[in-house]
Scaffold this motif. Structure first.
Motif, PDB file in Angstrom:
ATOM      1  N   PHE A  95      -3.942  10.901  -0.570  1.00  0.00           N
ATOM      2  CA  PHE A  95      -4.298   9.516  -1.137  1.00  0.00           C
ATOM      3  C   PHE A  95      -5.320   9.032  -0.271  1.00  0.00           C
ATOM      4  N   TYR A 137      -8.467  10.724  -2.251  1.00  0.00           N
ATOM      5  CA  TYR A 137      -8.582   9.860  -3.387  1.00  0.00           C
ATOM      6  C   TYR A 137      -9.346   8.658  -3.189  1.00  0.00           C
ATOM      7  N   MET A 138      -8.997   7.983  -2.374  1.00  0.00           N
ATOM      8  CA  MET A 138      -9.539   6.528  -1.876  1.00  0.00           C
ATOM      9  C   MET A 138     -10.689   6.575  -1.316  1.00  0.00           C
ATOM     10  N   VAL A 161      -5.706   5.148   6.217  1.00  0.00           N
ATOM     11  CA  VAL A 161      -4.544   5.165   5.421  1.00  0.00           C
ATOM     12  C   VAL A 161      -3.181   4.787   6.365  1.00  0.00           C
ATOM     13  N   THR A 191     -14.025  -2.419  -2.234  1.00  0.00           N
ATOM     14  CA  THR A 191     -13.707  -1.139  -3.350  1.00  0.00           C
ATOM     15  C   THR A 191     -12.416  -0.657  -3.279  1.00  0.00           C
ATOM     16  N   ALA A 192     -11.931  -0.268  -1.973  1.00  0.00           N
ATOM     17  CA  ALA A 192     -10.701   0.177  -1.714  1.00  0.00           C
ATOM     18  C   ALA A 192      -9.603  -0.862  -2.363  1.00  0.00           C
ATOM     19  N   SER A 193      -9.766  -2.064  -2.048  1.00  0.00           N
ATOM     20  CA  SER A 193      -8.976  -2.961  -2.581  1.00  0.00           C
ATOM     21  C   SER A 193      -8.902  -2.943  -4.520  1.00  0.00           C
ATOM     22  N   ARG A 238       0.954   4.216  -2.979  1.00  0.00           N
ATOM     23  CA  ARG A 238       0.655   5.566  -2.581  1.00  0.00           C
ATOM     24  C   ARG A 238       1.948   6.516  -2.879  1.00  0.00           C
ATOM     25  N   PRO A 255      -7.016  -2.974   3.597  1.00  0.00           N
ATOM     26  CA  PRO A 255      -8.403  -2.477   2.693  1.00  0.00           C
ATOM     27  C   PRO A 255      -9.166  -3.649   2.182  1.00  0.00           C
ATOM     28  N   ILE A 312      -9.467  -0.262  -6.308  1.00  0.00           N
ATOM     29  CA  ILE A 312      -8.945   0.808  -6.587  1.00  0.00           C
ATOM     30  C   ILE A 312      -7.383   0.882  -6.538  1.00  0.00           C
ATOM     31  N   LEU A 313      -6.983   0.062  -5.473  1.00  0.00           N
ATOM     32  CA  LEU A 313      -5.433  -0.051  -5.283  1.00  0.00           C
ATOM     33  C   LEU A 313      -5.055  -0.822  -6.411  1.00  0.00           C
ATOM     34  N   ILE A 372       0.763  -1.170  -0.149  1.00  0.00           N
ATOM     35  CA  ILE A 372       0.027   0.008   0.004  1.00  0.00           C
ATOM     36  C   ILE A 372       0.905   1.176  -0.033  1.00  0.00           C
TER      37      ILE A 372
END
Length: 105
Positions: free
Chosen positions: A58, A61-62, A69, A82-84, A48, A79, A86-87, A44
């Motif tokens: 960051f 953005y997330m 974070v 959805t966060a995963s 970032r 995460p 996006i990553l 992560i």
């Protein structure tokens, strides 16, 4: 509206007929969704830093808090959902943050 109903019923009848016949005539597609990737703290932080964003930007953005974070990068939380995704997108596309600028610099 009746035309839509007739179209749906025609398609349904065709699908039933094709499913019951020995020879399949209708095109079939198989879709598979990739499993959500699990990220560790170092990954992560690497993603970032690659974006050039601070933890606060960051997080913006997330769509999460800066504390979230911080917890991800400390390894106390991870995460998910959805966060995963996006990553994963950020990992796959170095220009994602530039192409989809949700944070104004």
């Amino acid at each position: 509206m009746e035309h839509v109903y007739e179209s749906i019923m025609t398609g349904l009848a065709e699908a039933i007929e094709d499913a019951q016949s020995k020879e399949k005539h209708l095109q079939r597609r198989i879709a598979a969704v990739m499993p959500v990737k699990t990220y560790n703290a170092k990954e992560i932080q690497h993603i970032r830093k690659k974006t050039g964003l601070s933890q606060k930007l960051f997080a913006g953005y997330m769509g999460v808090s800066a504390k979230t974070v911080e917890a991800w990068e400390a390894g106390t939380n991870h995460p998910s959902g959805t966060a995963s995704r996006i990553l994963n997108m950020m990992e796959m596309d170095d220009n994602l943050v530039n192409n989809f600028p949700f944070v104004q610099m």
